[in-house]
Structure formats: structure tokens, C-alpha cells
Design a protein around this motif. Structure first.
Motif, PDB file in Angstrom:
ATOM      1  N   SER A  71      -4.418   2.160  -9.500  1.00 27.36           N
ATOM      2  CA  SER A  71      -2.872   1.727  -9.547  1.00 27.36           C
ATOM      3  C   SER A  71      -2.974   0.525  -8.809  1.00 27.36           C
ATOM      4  CB  SER A  71      -1.996   2.678  -9.048  1.00 27.36           C
ATOM      5  OG  SER A  71      -0.762   2.168  -8.786  1.00 27.36           O
ATOM      6  N   PRO A  72      -2.507  -0.610  -9.225  1.00 30.77           N
ATOM      7  CA  PRO A  72      -2.337  -1.886  -8.521  1.00 30.77           C
ATOM      8  C   PRO A  72      -0.938  -1.890  -7.386  1.00 30.77           C
ATOM      9  CG  PRO A  72      -1.532  -2.303 -10.447  1.00 30.77           C
ATOM     10  CD  PRO A  72      -1.902  -1.011 -10.678  1.00 30.77           C
ATOM     11  N   TYR A  73      -0.259  -0.770  -7.543  1.00 35.18           N
ATOM     12  CA  TYR A  73       0.901  -0.520  -6.825  1.00 35.18           C
ATOM     13  C   TYR A  73       0.626   0.446  -5.504  1.00 35.18           C
ATOM     14  CZ  TYR A  73       2.688  -2.523 -11.333  1.00 35.18           C
ATOM     15  OH  TYR A  73       2.800  -3.156 -12.299  1.00 35.18           O
ATOM     16  N   LYS A  74      -0.635   1.087  -5.504  1.00 38.25           N
ATOM     17  CA  LYS A  74      -0.712   1.726  -4.550  1.00 38.25           C
ATOM     18  C   LYS A  74      -1.888   0.943  -3.688  1.00 38.25           C
ATOM     19  CE  LYS A  74      -0.172   6.513  -6.263  1.00 38.25           C
ATOM     20  NZ  LYS A  74       0.287   6.554  -7.630  1.00 38.25           N
ATOM     21  N   THR A  75      -1.274   0.843  -2.284  1.00 37.52           N
ATOM     22  CA  THR A  75      -2.084  -0.091  -1.427  1.00 37.52           C
ATOM     23  C   THR A  75      -3.615   0.609  -1.037  1.00 37.52           C
ATOM     24  OG1 THR A  75      -0.822   0.923   0.320  1.00 37.52           O
ATOM     25  CG2 THR A  75       0.001  -1.336  -0.180  1.00 37.52           C
ATOM     26  N   ASP A  76      -3.695   1.804  -1.121  1.00 41.69           N
ATOM     27  CA  ASP A  76      -5.055   2.251  -0.844  1.00 41.69           C
ATOM     28  C   ASP A  76      -5.816   2.422  -2.136  1.00 41.69           C
ATOM     29  OD1 ASP A  76      -3.425   4.263  -1.897  1.00 41.69           O
ATOM     30  OD2 ASP A  76      -3.937   5.895  -0.028  1.00 41.69           O
ATOM     31  N   SER A  77      -5.460   1.988  -3.286  1.00 40.88           N
ATOM     32  CA  SER A  77      -6.201   2.096  -4.519  1.00 40.88           C
ATOM     33  C   SER A  77      -7.347   1.291  -4.312  1.00 40.88           C
ATOM     34  CB  SER A  77      -5.447   1.940  -5.735  1.00 40.88           C
ATOM     35  OG  SER A  77      -5.240   0.640  -5.884  1.00 40.88           O
ATOM     36  N   GLU A  78      -8.534   1.630  -5.168  1.00 38.62           N
ATOM     37  CA  GLU A  78      -9.778   0.646  -5.310  1.00 38.62           C
ATOM     38  C   GLU A  78      -9.310  -0.744  -5.568  1.00 38.62           C
ATOM     39  OE1 GLU A  78     -13.637   1.257  -6.211  1.00 38.62           O
ATOM     40  OE2 GLU A  78     -13.264   3.393  -6.390  1.00 38.62           O
ATOM     41  N   ILE A  79      -8.360  -0.825  -6.692  1.00 40.77           N
ATOM     42  CA  ILE A  79      -7.979  -1.992  -7.268  1.00 40.77           C
ATOM     43  C   ILE A  79      -7.197  -2.991  -6.207  1.00 40.77           C
ATOM     44  CG2 ILE A  79      -6.214  -2.880  -8.759  1.00 40.77           C
ATOM     45  CD1 ILE A  79      -8.669  -2.260 -10.481  1.00 40.77           C
ATOM     46  N   SER A  80      -6.300  -2.271  -5.439  1.00 41.69           N
ATOM     47  CA  SER A  80      -5.629  -3.138  -4.285  1.00 41.69           C
ATOM     48  C   SER A  80      -6.547  -3.690  -3.296  1.00 41.69           C
ATOM     49  CB  SER A  80      -4.852  -2.200  -3.648  1.00 41.69           C
ATOM     50  OG  SER A  80      -3.505  -1.685  -4.500  1.00 41.69           O
ATOM     51  N   ALA A  81      -7.734  -3.057  -2.984  1.00 45.30           N
ATOM     52  CA  ALA A  81      -8.562  -3.394  -2.070  1.00 45.30           C
ATOM     53  C   ALA A  81      -9.335  -4.341  -2.716  1.00 45.30           C
ATOM     54  CB  ALA A  81      -9.893  -2.283  -1.858  1.00 45.30           C
ATOM     55  N   ILE A  82      -9.719  -4.510  -4.115  1.00 44.35           N
ATOM     56  CA  ILE A  82     -10.240  -5.628  -4.669  1.00 44.35           C
ATOM     57  C   ILE A  82      -9.421  -6.908  -4.669  1.00 44.35           C
ATOM     58  CG2 ILE A  82     -10.893  -6.656  -6.946  1.00 44.35           C
ATOM     59  CD1 ILE A  82     -12.042  -3.762  -7.757  1.00 44.35           C
ATOM     60  N   ASN A  83      -8.012  -6.707  -4.862  1.00 41.28           N
ATOM     61  CA  ASN A  83      -7.285  -7.760  -5.007  1.00 41.28           C
ATOM     62  C   ASN A  83      -7.027  -8.375  -3.582  1.00 41.28           C
ATOM     63  OD1 ASN A  83      -6.691  -7.686  -7.738  1.00 41.28           O
ATOM     64  ND2 ASN A  83      -5.150  -6.201  -7.625  1.00 41.28           N
ATOM     65  N   ARG A  84      -7.111  -7.635  -2.608  1.00 40.31           N
ATOM     66  CA  ARG A  84      -6.978  -8.278  -1.074  1.00 40.31           C
ATOM     67  C   ARG A  84      -8.176  -8.927  -0.704  1.00 40.31           C
ATOM     68  NH1 ARG A  84      -4.236  -3.194   0.226  1.00 40.31           N
ATOM     69  NH2 ARG A  84      -6.440  -2.432   0.695  1.00 40.31           N
ATOM     70  N   GLN A  85      -9.453  -8.354  -1.080  1.00 46.50           N
ATOM     71  CA  GLN A  85     -10.534  -8.930  -0.522  1.00 46.50           C
ATOM     72  C   GLN A  85     -11.508  -9.929  -1.671  1.00 46.50           C
ATOM     73  OE1 GLN A  85     -12.492  -5.487   0.889  1.00 46.50           O
ATOM     74  NE2 GLN A  85     -10.503  -4.709   1.593  1.00 46.50           N
ATOM     75  N   ALA A  86     -11.593  -9.697  -2.747  1.00 44.71           N
ATOM     76  CA  ALA A  86     -12.699 -10.331  -3.687  1.00 44.71           C
ATOM     77  C   ALA A  86     -12.570 -11.870  -3.651  1.00 44.71           C
ATOM     78  CB  ALA A  86     -12.410  -9.681  -4.913  1.00 44.71           C
ATOM     79  N   ALA A  87     -11.518 -12.224  -3.092  1.00 46.43           N
ATOM     80  CA  ALA A  87     -11.526 -13.652  -3.059  1.00 46.43           C
ATOM     81  C   ALA A  87     -12.634 -14.339  -1.923  1.00 46.43           C
ATOM     82  CB  ALA A  87     -10.307 -14.526  -2.957  1.00 46.43           C
ATOM     83  N   GLN A  88     -12.496 -13.427  -1.031  1.00 50.29           N
ATOM     84  CA  GLN A  88     -13.544 -13.812   0.327  1.00 50.29           C
ATOM     85  C   GLN A  88     -14.730 -13.082   0.043  1.00 50.29           C
ATOM     86  OE1 GLN A  88     -10.371 -11.849   1.394  1.00 50.29           O
ATOM     87  NE2 GLN A  88      -9.267 -13.934   0.757  1.00 50.29           N
ATOM     88  N   GLN A  89     -15.050 -12.190  -0.409  1.00 52.38           N
ATOM     89  CA  GLN A  89     -16.293 -11.370  -0.529  1.00 52.38           C
ATOM     90  C   GLN A  89     -16.657 -10.329  -1.344  1.00 52.38           C
ATOM     91  OE1 GLN A  89     -14.738  -9.517   3.065  1.00 52.38           O
ATOM     92  NE2 GLN A  89     -15.467  -7.470   2.510  1.00 52.38           N
TER      93      GLN A  89
END
Ligand code: ADP
Ligand code: MG
Length: 330
Positions: A71-89
Motif C-alpha cells: 500500500s502506498p498509503y501505509k507509511t511503513d509499507s515497502e512501497i512507501s520506503a521506496i518512494n521516500r528513499q529511492a531517489a537518493q539510494q
């Protein structure tokens, strides 16, 4: 799987009916839950009621697990982690999510970019409940962030090749969850079942020796079925512009985004795909909705075991070559 026969007519919305948890028949167990932003229904046949209810509990547990992961709406989902960090690393992800993202990219290649999980950079700026949409300037500035080719997949990590990107598996995750559900039911020894999550359904076996009758929602008449199809042992997904939408300046703003424009796709009212697994029918129904009748059916006619029905933006119905072109509804 049905081929070369369709049954038409305006009949009652048949079996994918919402309802609370209930056991309606001695041997058919029917359960429903709200999950993944939609209604999930399970119907299964078993002559051991305890076993049936245990299997269905396992299915719902699995679907909640997938929701928590994707789920992109759950802040602790793997998708949310990707969306937060994948532009940097490069972000390490589970093997399961890595596989589904890789599969999404295969559907992007297959659909000439119509299916693109990076639609989300602009897609997240729509809110169909509050009637919010991005303005032209924002769309023009951010359109370059929609391009699945800027997803870098390496050693079970995901990286974005440019800033401002986001991903959302909303066009494939429900189909995947339905496939996982059917796997679990099969492991349980169930041989006849239906699992649906919104517009994505899969049938295990038939319905006591007869096919299941699956209704395709009429895209412009609430509670009406445009046509119904006898099916067994197959998956079927419908994408439509009538599920989540609002009207703005006489235009229908809905949840299927054309990656080329950053706006709601306009070629179709609905696209239905029938095929062996729900992950594929889900991704392909979204793809065909965007491609429209001509290009969509050209694509589906090149694929083995896949059929489609597209209702275009004039309400005209088009069929893939594996389906008979039947008479008008009576
Ligand atoms: P539903 O979610 O109603 O079952 P679909 O299977 O057609 O409908 O998927 C629509 C969802 O797919 C949207 O809510 C969004 O999450 C996602 N999506 C929208 N546009 C695209 C696109 N171009 N490529 C991939 N996924 C998309
Ligand atoms: Mg879909």
C-alpha cells in the motif's frame, strides 16, 4: 476457460455482491472484507465447514499481508520506503516485491508504456474523493518523472534514476493478491472457489458442474450489467472509468492515468481481460483501457490464452478474436 461463446442481457448483478460475513449455504462458504481499498469476496465449496472457514481465514490473512507490503498509503509499507528513499539510494526490497515490480515492467514493455507504475508521481496528486487534480503547469513540469525506464532494478534493490519519481502498484497488486488467495485455497484442497477484489476475480474450477456467470458492469448504468459471461477455471479483470472519478469542467477525471499526458485516459469506458492468472489480467485490463479498442485488441490478439472486451468512449463493444461476436443484447 470459455472461448467462442458469450451470454448477453441485462441481468441481476450476480455473485460478486457485497455483504457481511455470512454462511449462506451448508456447503458454500461466502465471506467478504474491505481490503486494499475495495471489497474482497470469497466463495468456496467444501463439505468440511471447519476446513473451509480455516482456509478462508488464511486467505484474508495473506491479503492483509500483501496490502501491508504494497500500500502506498501505509507509511511503513515497502512501497512507501521506496518512494521516500529511492531517489537518493538503491533501496533493498523483499524478493516478492522485487518480482512484482519486475513483472510490472514487463507489462510496460508489452503495452508500449501504457502500463507504467511510475504514473504515481502525478497520480498521487489526484484525489477522487475531494475532487483534487493537478493543474496544467504542474503536469507539464512533472511529466518527465513518469517513465518506467528510469526504474533501476539491481540485486533486489530499486533506485529511481531521477528525482521526483514515485511508484504505485494499484494496477496489478489486487490481481496478485487474488492469485495468492487462489494458491492458498488450492493448498487447502479446495477445488471450487471464486475470489474477487474489486474488478479482479479468479475462479477455481466451476460451480457445481456449471460455469460461473460473471457479470461485467455497465459503465454508465449503475447496478446494471452490460453483459455476462459463463467462465470456469480462469481469471477476469475489468478496469473502468466509473469506479473512482469526479466531473470537472464537463470532463471525467478518473483513476487510470495515461502516462503520456499525466491525465485520465480517454479512449475507453471499460476494458475487461480474461486469462489464466489475475496478476496478468489486472495489469492488462489497465493497459487495454489506456490503449483503447484498436491498439488494445491488437495487443491481446498476439497473446496466447488472453481475451478481451473493450467498451470504447462511445459505448461500442469490441471483442478479441478468441471471443464470438454475439448478437445484440435481447
Ligand atoms: P481498480 O483499481 O479499480 O481495480 P485498475 O485495475 O484498472 O482498477 O487499476 C487502476 C489503478 O491502477 C489506479 O487506481 C492506479 O493505482 C493504477 N494506475 C493508474 N494508471 C496507471 C498506469 N498508467 N499504469 C499502471 N497503473 C496505473
Ligand atoms: Mg488493473
Amino acid at each position: 476457460m470459455l472461448r467462442k461463446s458469450l451470454i448477453f442481457g441485462y441481468c441481476l448483478p450476480f455473485l460478486v455482491t457485497a455483504g457481511c460475513i455470512s454462511q449462506t449455504h451448508a456447503d458454500w462458504l461466502k465471506q467478504s472484507q474491505d481490503l486494499m481499498g475495495t471489497r474482497v469476496n470469497i466463495e468456496l465449496w467444501s463439505n468440511k465447514p471447519d476446513q473451509a472457514s480455516n482456509c478462508s481465514d488464511r486467505v484474508f490473512t495473506e491479503m492483509h499481508r500483501i496490502d501491508a507490503l504494497m500500500s502506498p498509503y501505509k507509511t511503513d509499507s515497502e512501497i512507501s520506503a521506496i518512494n521516500r528513499q529511492a531517489a537518493q539510494q538503491a533501496v533493498p526490497v523483499s524478493a516478492e516485491l522485487f518480482r512484482l515490480i519486475r513483472k510490472s515492467i514487463q507489462f510496460s514493455d508489452l503495452s508500449a508504456g501504457a502500463f507504467d507504475i511510475t504514473f504515481a508521481s502525478i497520480g498521487f496528486q489526484y484525489n477522487y474523493r475531494t475532487h483534487k487534480k493537478p493543474d496544467e503547469k504542474t503536469i507539464n513540469q512533472q511529466l518527465k518523472t513518469i517513465n518506467y525506464k528510469n526504474l533501476v532494478l539491481h540485486n533486489q534493490t530499486i533506485k529511481f534514476a531521477m528525482p521526483g519519481m514515485s511508484i504505485d502498484l494499484g494496477g496489478i497488486a489486487k490481481g496478485y493478491a487474488v492469485d495468492r488467495a487462489i494458491d492458498i485455497l488450492q493448498q487447502c484442497g479446495i477445488t471450487q472457489a471464486l475470489v474477487s477484489a474489486g474488478g479482479d476475480s479468479r475462479l477455481l474450477g466451476d460451480k457445481q458442474g456449471r460455469p460461473w456467470m460473471i457479470g461485467i458492469q455497465h459503465p454508465r448504468k449503475k447496478q446494471a450489467i452490460a453483459l455476462s459471461i459463463p467462465l470456469s477455471h480462469t481469471a477476469i479483470s475489468t478496469s473502468g472509468d466509473y469506479e473512482r472519478f469526479f466531473i470537472s469542467d464537463k470532463k471525467r477525471i478518473h483513476h487510470i492515468i495515461n502516462p503520456q499526458t499525466g491525465k485520465s485516459a480517454t479512449n475507453s469506458w471499460s476494458a475487461t481481460v480474461i486469462g489464466p492468472d489475475a496478476t496478468s489480467t489486472d495489469a492488462l485490463s489497465t493497459s487495454l483501457f489506456i490503449l483503447g479498442a484498436k491498439k488494445g485488441l491488437e495487443l491481446i490478439n498476439t497473446l496466447d490464452n488472453m481475451d478481451a472486451i473493450i467498451i470504447d468512449a462511445n459505448g461500442e463493444i469490441f471483442y478479441s478474436s478468441g471471443l464470438e461476436n454475439p448478437a445484440e443484447p435481447g
